[in-house]
Design an enzyme around this catalytic site. Structure first.
Site, PDB file in Angstrom:
ATOM      1  N   GLU A   1       0.830  -3.507   5.689  1.00  0.00           N
ATOM      2  CA  GLU A   1       1.851  -3.654   6.831  1.00  0.00           C
ATOM      3  C   GLU A   1       3.102  -4.537   6.549  1.00  0.00           C
ATOM      4  O   GLU A   1       4.223  -4.219   7.084  1.00  0.00           O
ATOM      5  CB  GLU A   1       1.142  -4.337   8.052  1.00  0.00           C
ATOM      6  CG  GLU A   1       0.108  -3.440   8.749  1.00  0.00           C
ATOM      7  CD  GLU A   1       0.663  -2.272   9.596  1.00  0.00           C
ATOM      8  OE1 GLU A   1       1.200  -1.270   8.774  1.00  0.00           O
ATOM      9  OE2 GLU A   1       0.759  -2.571  10.630  1.00  0.00           O
TER      10      GLU A   1
ATOM     11  N   THR B   1      11.225  -0.358  13.136  1.00  0.00           N
ATOM     12  CA  THR B   1      10.291  -1.475  13.645  1.00  0.00           C
ATOM     13  C   THR B   1      11.089  -2.761  13.456  1.00  0.00           C
ATOM     14  O   THR B   1      11.268  -3.621  14.333  1.00  0.00           O
ATOM     15  CB  THR B   1       8.987  -1.874  12.858  1.00  0.00           C
ATOM     16  OG1 THR B   1       8.143  -0.811  12.826  1.00  0.00           O
ATOM     17  CG2 THR B   1       8.409  -2.935  12.987  1.00  0.00           C
TER      18      THR B   1
END
Lengths: 311, 311
Positions: free
Chosen positions: A131, A184
């Site tokens: 991540e 993101t």
């Protein structure tokens, strides 16, 4: 029983934030999912093949699942390596935990090939390395449900990762993925640096209500508690049609919902399958009218996270 | 069955905020409690007598229990009035819901004399009128547990009051009330107007953890989730000895705790009675050394709120 040489893993899509619980809540979905075939080899290191058309990196240091595996291998004393074939069922950049699923699936597969020596919490730690590559931040709100399944609370990352895995009541989730790109990092930049105390209180009142609603299967309480007063207002301008999508979804019977993760997908929770299909159609109608291509997903919550489905 | 002409009610002390849940969480205590004798009369209005030495107002419009009764009476069509005798077992200004207990006890008593025509939620609304008099703000975080008992979440006050009443696991509460004065209004003035988003996220992660810990009786999770990152740091300077009290309480085995309401009382949650007594002693030792007089309370969580104990 000898360890398998090869396993096939399904790794679920996940909703993070889940309305009011920015950076904290996560929910595992029964569909879509990534499929990962992992083989143990004597040659150290990780080799990656993609069986899909997304053209993701094959260099393990630049691939989220590769980075997660390398983090796991760093904790393995013996000389072992992996060959990984990834078939992404979750479109990258959709906001339903695509990178988390690949990272979670890879470490769950590796753990099975190594005799399940690592705990689920340790697997979350390894997957968070993936991540960090994907979003620039080490976060667990998607990898936690991708590993544990059900409904998860990331209570803390420091000083130690603390994941609370909870059962979810029967829920049908409708997701629309409009084909617009939100990075993101961009979605993080629109966030307010500070929030008025009164608004923060309203938000954590909803957080409390949502946890209580999930644990007591109180659908009315879930419906009243989903709203996000802080993050969604900041990100709403990034997603055309969001307000109208919510309006039509609620009119079609949805309990509530919001932006999935950092978007652009929008999720709605529903009590039953027919409602979820009606809500999905309502969500899709908005983007059809806007001339934005979209995908729809309807499915239940997955009680389990990434798991071995075949050897 | 004819309605009684007179009832005796016990109304419990309550912890509000409960660590991380500022303005949202509440917990009812088995002790201390206020005792209220209420008699129905044909003469409209409210007459108040105090059977204690606190010299509280007897004018119903200036007395929290009186104001709560007047709010209730405004919703009663028939000509009815009340005579109320209040014996405060909860010291005013202690921070364990003294005004809320009197207001809650009064309306629960009145409801019994009127055939229990009002719901618990309606009683919370009436009792909040008393809280508005006491603190200048209409809030429910003490009256909710004082009415419902157990563990309560004030999910919203607007557009409608939404109280979630939840069971609490077995817990023993230790409370120290140092004899220093903190006005609720002053305690509000030190609060930050805004909080950094990252800190708000850590706070609502704890809020989620505490609700989950209560509902699954996970004492470790309760212990990890109690901390308040936002309000307690702002109010700590108002309470000398707070940090040392927490240190000694944790060393004596407390799960955790913090400021009760707006203080000055400090609460600690504990798994069992012997630990709670040891923790109370540890809390008291700090204020003894500081030369500040104090009272100690040790008791369980009350599963019920204010209730009729005799007619």
């Amino acid at each position: 029983m000898p360890l398998p040489d090869s396993v096939l893993v399904h790794a679920p899509a996940t909703l993070s934030n889940l309305g009011c619980g920015f950076d904290v809540f996560g929910l595992a979905l029964a569909a879509p999912y990534d499929t990962i075939r992992l083989r143990r080899t004597g040659a150290p290191g990780v080799r990656i093949r993609h069986l899909d058309a997304y053209n993701l990196p094959t260099d393990p240091a630049r691939n989220v699942a590769g980075v997660a595996l390398l983090a796991l291998l760093a904790a393995v004393p013996e000389a072992v390596g992996f060959e990984m074939e990834i078939t992404k069922g979750i479109k990258p950049g959709s906001g339903v935990g695509s990178s988390a699923a690949s990272a979670a699936g890879a470490v769950v597969a590796a753990n099975a090939l190594l005799g399940n020596r690592f705990s689920q919490l340790e697997l979350v730690e390894f997957a968070m390395a993936g991540e960090a590559l994907a979003s620039g931040a080490r976060h667990a709100d998607n990898v936690a449900p991708a590993i544990f399944g059900g409904f998860t609370v990331v209570r803390a990352l420091e000083p130690a990762t603390d994941i609370v895995a909870l059962p979810a009541p029967t829920l049908w989730v409708a997701v629309v993925h409009p084909q617009i790109e939100i990075k993101t990092k961009d979605a993080r930049q629109v966030l307010p640096a500070a929030v008025p105390l009164g608004l923060a209180v309203r938000q954590w009142a909803n957080v409390a209500g949502l946890v209580a609603g999930f644990l007591t299967a109180d659908y009315g309480l879930i419906s009243r508690s989903l709203d996000d007063y802080i993050v969604e207002p900041a990100r709403a301008p990034l997603i055309p049609g969001l307000a109208e999508a919510r309006r039509r979804a609620l009119a079609a019977g949805a309990l509530g919902g919001g932006i999935s993760g950092s978007g652009p997908s929008i999720f709605m929770l529903n009590r039953d399958e027919p409602t979820a299909h009606a809500v999905a159609a309502a969500l899709g109608s908005v983007f059809a009218e806007l001339g934005i291509e979209f995908n729809l997903y309807v499915g239940t919550v997955a009680p389990e996270g990434a798991r071995v489905v075949a050897e």
